[in-house]
Design a protein around this motif. Sequence first.
Motif, mmCIF file in Angstrom:
data_model
loop_
_atom_site.group_PDB
_atom_site.id
_atom_site.type_symbol
_atom_site.label_atom_id
_atom_site.label_comp_id
_atom_site.label_asym_id
_atom_site.label_seq_id
_atom_site.Cartn_x
_atom_site.Cartn_y
_atom_site.Cartn_z
ATOM 1 N N GLU A 1 -4.210 1.081 -5.027
ATOM 2 C CA GLU A 1 -4.459 1.435 -3.629
ATOM 3 C C GLU A 1 -5.835 0.936 -3.194
ATOM 4 O OE1 GLU A 1 -5.353 5.668 -1.924
ATOM 5 O OE2 GLU A 1 -3.170 5.429 -2.117
ATOM 6 N N GLN A 2 -6.833 1.121 -4.056
ATOM 7 C CA GLN A 2 -8.195 0.666 -3.736
ATOM 8 C C GLN A 2 -8.247 -0.849 -3.546
ATOM 9 O OE1 GLN A 2 -9.757 3.534 -2.498
ATOM 10 N NE2 GLN A 2 -11.276 1.951 -2.712
ATOM 11 N N THR B 1 -2.965 5.016 -7.268
ATOM 12 C CA THR B 1 -4.346 5.200 -6.840
ATOM 13 C C THR B 1 -5.227 4.006 -7.185
ATOM 14 O OG1 THR B 1 -4.070 7.573 -7.154
ATOM 15 C CG2 THR B 1 -6.313 6.770 -6.909
ATOM 16 N N LEU C 1 0.826 -1.209 0.000
ATOM 17 C CA LEU C 1 0.000 0.000 0.000
ATOM 18 C C LEU C 1 0.860 1.259 0.000
ATOM 19 C CD1 LEU C 1 -2.901 1.092 0.172
ATOM 20 C CD2 LEU C 1 -2.742 0.891 2.656
ATOM 21 N N ALA D 1 1.690 1.966 -3.649
ATOM 22 C CA ALA D 1 0.622 1.740 -4.623
ATOM 23 C C ALA D 1 0.157 3.032 -5.288
ATOM 24 C CB ALA D 1 -0.563 1.062 -3.940
ATOM 25 N N TYR E 1 -5.821 -2.798 -2.474
ATOM 26 C CA TYR E 1 -5.200 -3.109 -1.183
ATOM 27 C C TYR E 1 -6.105 -2.698 -0.019
ATOM 28 C CZ TYR E 1 -1.001 -4.054 -3.870
ATOM 29 O OH TYR E 1 -0.108 -4.578 -4.766
ATOM 30 N N VAL F 1 -0.928 5.138 6.263
ATOM 31 C CA VAL F 1 -0.364 3.793 6.194
ATOM 32 C C VAL F 1 0.318 3.451 7.511
ATOM 33 C CG1 VAL F 1 1.384 2.350 5.058
ATOM 34 C CG2 VAL F 1 -0.123 3.781 3.677
ATOM 35 N N LYS G 1 -0.809 10.255 2.903
ATOM 36 C CA LYS G 1 -0.916 8.813 2.686
ATOM 37 C C LYS G 1 0.037 8.037 3.586
ATOM 38 C CE LYS G 1 -0.229 5.264 -0.804
ATOM 39 N NZ LYS G 1 0.067 4.987 -2.208
ATOM 40 N N PHE H 1 -8.321 7.545 3.075
ATOM 41 C CA PHE H 1 -7.543 7.400 1.845
ATOM 42 C C PHE H 1 -8.362 7.991 0.698
ATOM 43 C CE2 PHE H 1 -5.123 4.379 4.262
ATOM 44 C CZ PHE H 1 -3.868 4.407 3.678
#
Length: 144
Positions: free
Chosen positions: A39-40, A36, A31, A34, A42, A116, A112, A105
């Motif tokens: 990212e979703q 965008t 993540l 990642a 994960y 995380v 970000k 997020f």
Amino acid sequence: MLYQFFLYIHIASAILSIGPFFVLFSTIKKLRQAETQMEQAYLDTFRSAVYLAKHAGHVLVISGVLLAVTGSWSWTTPWIVMTVLILLASLFFLARAFSPTIRKFGETGEDKEALVQKLHRSVWIYLILLMIMLWFMVTKPMLW
């Protein structure tokens, strides 16, 4: 025989409650870098792991109550009292640790890396709470 069945269900649900959180360490690592779109994916993995653990936790609590009712342990037994107290703390923590952070997020202005890092710290804290509960249930210490 009924007690052994409840014990089996209790142990299986404990595994399903704890196991997914170990997978999240690799998800957190991915993540961090990642894009965008990924990212979703994960974050969806994260949501799914929390969802599975939460519902396995329901079975864990119900089977624990059934074990206490059908077994020879009193509700005032020290390891049961401590497990219930930590359970309440972990439920409060679970409700506040993951979903609100995951929702941030994609919001503009959110850092970000900080999110995380917060997820990473939350996984560790939650796992520690779960492992303490597991220790009480396995060792059954008589504290008082």
